[in-house]
Scaffold this active site. Structure first.
Site, PDB file in Angstrom:
ATOM      1  N   LYS A 284     -13.544   3.664   0.246  1.00  0.00           N
ATOM      2  CA  LYS A 284     -12.397   4.471   0.683  1.00  0.00           C
ATOM      3  C   LYS A 284     -12.540   5.900   0.148  1.00  0.00           C
ATOM      4  O   LYS A 284     -12.286   6.866   0.859  1.00  0.00           O
ATOM      5  CB  LYS A 284     -11.082   3.817   0.231  1.00  0.00           C
ATOM      6  CG  LYS A 284     -10.753   2.574   1.052  1.00  0.00           C
ATOM      7  CD  LYS A 284      -9.590   1.751   0.534  1.00  0.00           C
ATOM      8  CE  LYS A 284      -9.465   0.480   1.388  1.00  0.00           C
ATOM      9  NZ  LYS A 284      -8.386  -0.422   0.996  1.00  0.00           N
TER      10      LYS A 284
ATOM     11  N   GLN B 188      -4.485  -0.965  -3.865  1.00  0.00           N
ATOM     12  CA  GLN B 188      -5.425  -1.979  -3.393  1.00  0.00           C
ATOM     13  C   GLN B 188      -4.914  -3.382  -3.723  1.00  0.00           C
ATOM     14  O   GLN B 188      -4.502  -3.654  -4.855  1.00  0.00           O
ATOM     15  CB  GLN B 188      -6.805  -1.727  -4.028  1.00  0.00           C
ATOM     16  CG  GLN B 188      -7.907  -2.629  -3.513  1.00  0.00           C
ATOM     17  CD  GLN B 188      -8.237  -2.397  -2.042  1.00  0.00           C
ATOM     18  OE1 GLN B 188      -8.080  -1.311  -1.501  1.00  0.00           O
ATOM     19  NE2 GLN B 188      -8.689  -3.443  -1.374  1.00  0.00           N
TER      20      GLN B 188
ATOM     21  N   ASP C 161      -1.138   2.401   4.485  1.00  0.00           N
ATOM     22  CA  ASP C 161      -1.557   1.038   4.828  1.00  0.00           C
ATOM     23  C   ASP C 161      -0.677   0.448   5.933  1.00  0.00           C
ATOM     24  O   ASP C 161      -1.034  -0.556   6.542  1.00  0.00           O
ATOM     25  CB  ASP C 161      -1.443   0.132   3.590  1.00  0.00           C
ATOM     26  CG  ASP C 161      -2.780  -0.131   2.934  1.00  0.00           C
ATOM     27  OD1 ASP C 161      -3.798  -0.135   3.650  1.00  0.00           O
ATOM     28  OD2 ASP C 161      -2.813  -0.343   1.713  1.00  0.00           O
TER      29      ASP C 161
HETATM   30  N1  GUN Z   1      -7.075  -5.542   0.415  1.00  0.00           N
HETATM   31  C1  GUN Z   1      -7.764  -6.013   1.489  1.00  0.00           C
HETATM   32  N2  GUN Z   1      -7.520  -5.246   2.575  1.00  0.00           N
HETATM   33  C2  GUN Z   1      -6.671  -4.268   2.175  1.00  0.00           C
HETATM   34  C3  GUN Z   1      -6.064  -3.178   2.841  1.00  0.00           C
HETATM   35  O1  GUN Z   1      -6.242  -2.933   4.037  1.00  0.00           O
HETATM   36  N3  GUN Z   1      -5.248  -2.407   2.078  1.00  0.00           N
HETATM   37  C4  GUN Z   1      -5.014  -2.659   0.772  1.00  0.00           C
HETATM   38  N4  GUN Z   1      -4.180  -1.846   0.122  1.00  0.00           N
HETATM   39  N5  GUN Z   1      -5.556  -3.662   0.126  1.00  0.00           N
HETATM   40  C5  GUN Z   1      -6.376  -4.461   0.830  1.00  0.00           C
END
Ligand code: GUN
Length: 282
Positions: free
Chosen positions: A53, A97, A120
């Site tokens: 990311k 996350q 998100d």
């Molecule tokens: N963990 C797995 N996929 C995601 C996601 O798309 N966003 C976040 N914040 N955590 C995750």
């Protein structure tokens, strides 16, 4: 003849557009676009996601703020950090996350992210807006699937779409997006009866189950579009999706591979949402 949908290629194209948008924003408003990424604990997969990311941010010119808290961080510590980021004007998007270490109340922490910074698309307000088909920040993975379908010129209107999986992060928003695009949508899950029969009527089949090679060729209609959101390891430890790719692909008109299909689109849509959030903030 089936066509393999190349998520990496779509991702590259969209990232170029995002980079232009970021550049334009900087010129117009004289400030950077910022994304805060919060990682609590030392889960290996989460560390890889977070690293990617941050790399994605660099690629398109978004400034990233990374916060690493130890696995034994308290609820109050995480809440304090998110609360600070919520009022920080340099931060246009906040991503916590998931999963968070056991003992932390994820729902309470996520509820501190303002709707306008919820890149998100997980918060109740953004989910509600999606259901009402109003502009909002949409969960990245399902939004990435929609972008791929659109860029491939695949018609959705009037089609039978079947989503297998009903998670809050993928299955439910995916079903809503397809419904908003005028598909007739069926959502299947672990308690669904006649799964094979329902899947085999799908013009567009989205697999978001989390079980290796669960969708077999006998469940797929000839000429269907098959989208595989899964990310699993097979019996040999090799990455694979929820679809039995080798046997299913011959029956499809389009199919996404794993890896290299939906996966690359998820981070791209996070960058897209961050740009959107910044544009809406001015
Ligand atoms: N963990 C797995 N996929 C995601 C996601 O798309 N966003 C976040 N914040 N955590 C995750």
């Amino acid at each position: 003849m089936h066509k393999i949908i190349d998520g990496k290629a779509h991702s590259r194209g969209i990232r170029q557009e995002i980079a232009q948008g970021v550049q334009q924003f900087k010129q117009q408003y004289g400030k950077e676009i910022g994304l805060a990424v919060v990682l609590v604990g030392d889960d290996g997969a989460s560390q890889v996601y977070v690293r990617n990311k941050i790399k994605g941010c660099e690629e398109v010119g978004i400034k990233s703020f990374a916060y690493y808290l130890p696995a034994d961080a308290s609820q109050a510590q995480v809440e304090e950090l998110v609360s600070e980021l919520a009022v920080n004007d340099a931060v246009h998007g906040i991503l916590v996350q998931l999963p968070l270490p056991e003992g932390l109340d994820a729902q309470r922490i996520l509820s501190l992210i303002p709707v306008s910074k919820d890149v998100d698309g997980f918060c109740e307000s953004n989910i509600g807006s999606l259901c009402l088909n109003r502009p909002c920040l949409v969960a990245c993975t399902p939004n990435g699937v929609m972008k791929m379908l659109e860029r491939e010129g695949i018609e959705i209107k009037g089609k039978n779409a079947v989503v297998v999986g009903r998670s809050n992060i993928v299955g439910k928003p995916m079903a809503m997006l397809l419904l908003n695009a005028d598909a007739t949508v069926t959502v299947c899950h672990s308690k669904t009866q006649n799964l094979k029969e329902i899947c085999s009527k799908a013009d567009i089949l989205v697999a978001a189950i989390g079980r290796a090679k669960f969708i077999t060729a006998d469940m797929v209609k000839e000429g269907a579009v098959v989208i595989d959101v899964g990310m699993n390891r097979d019996e040999n430890g090799k990455l694979c999706g929820d679809v039995d790719y080798e046997n299913v692909r011959e029956k499809c008109s389009y199919i996404t591979p794993v890896p290299g299909g939906v996966g690359p689109m998820t981070i791209t849509m996070l960058l897209y949402n961050t740009l959107e959030a910044a544009k809406r903030s001015v």
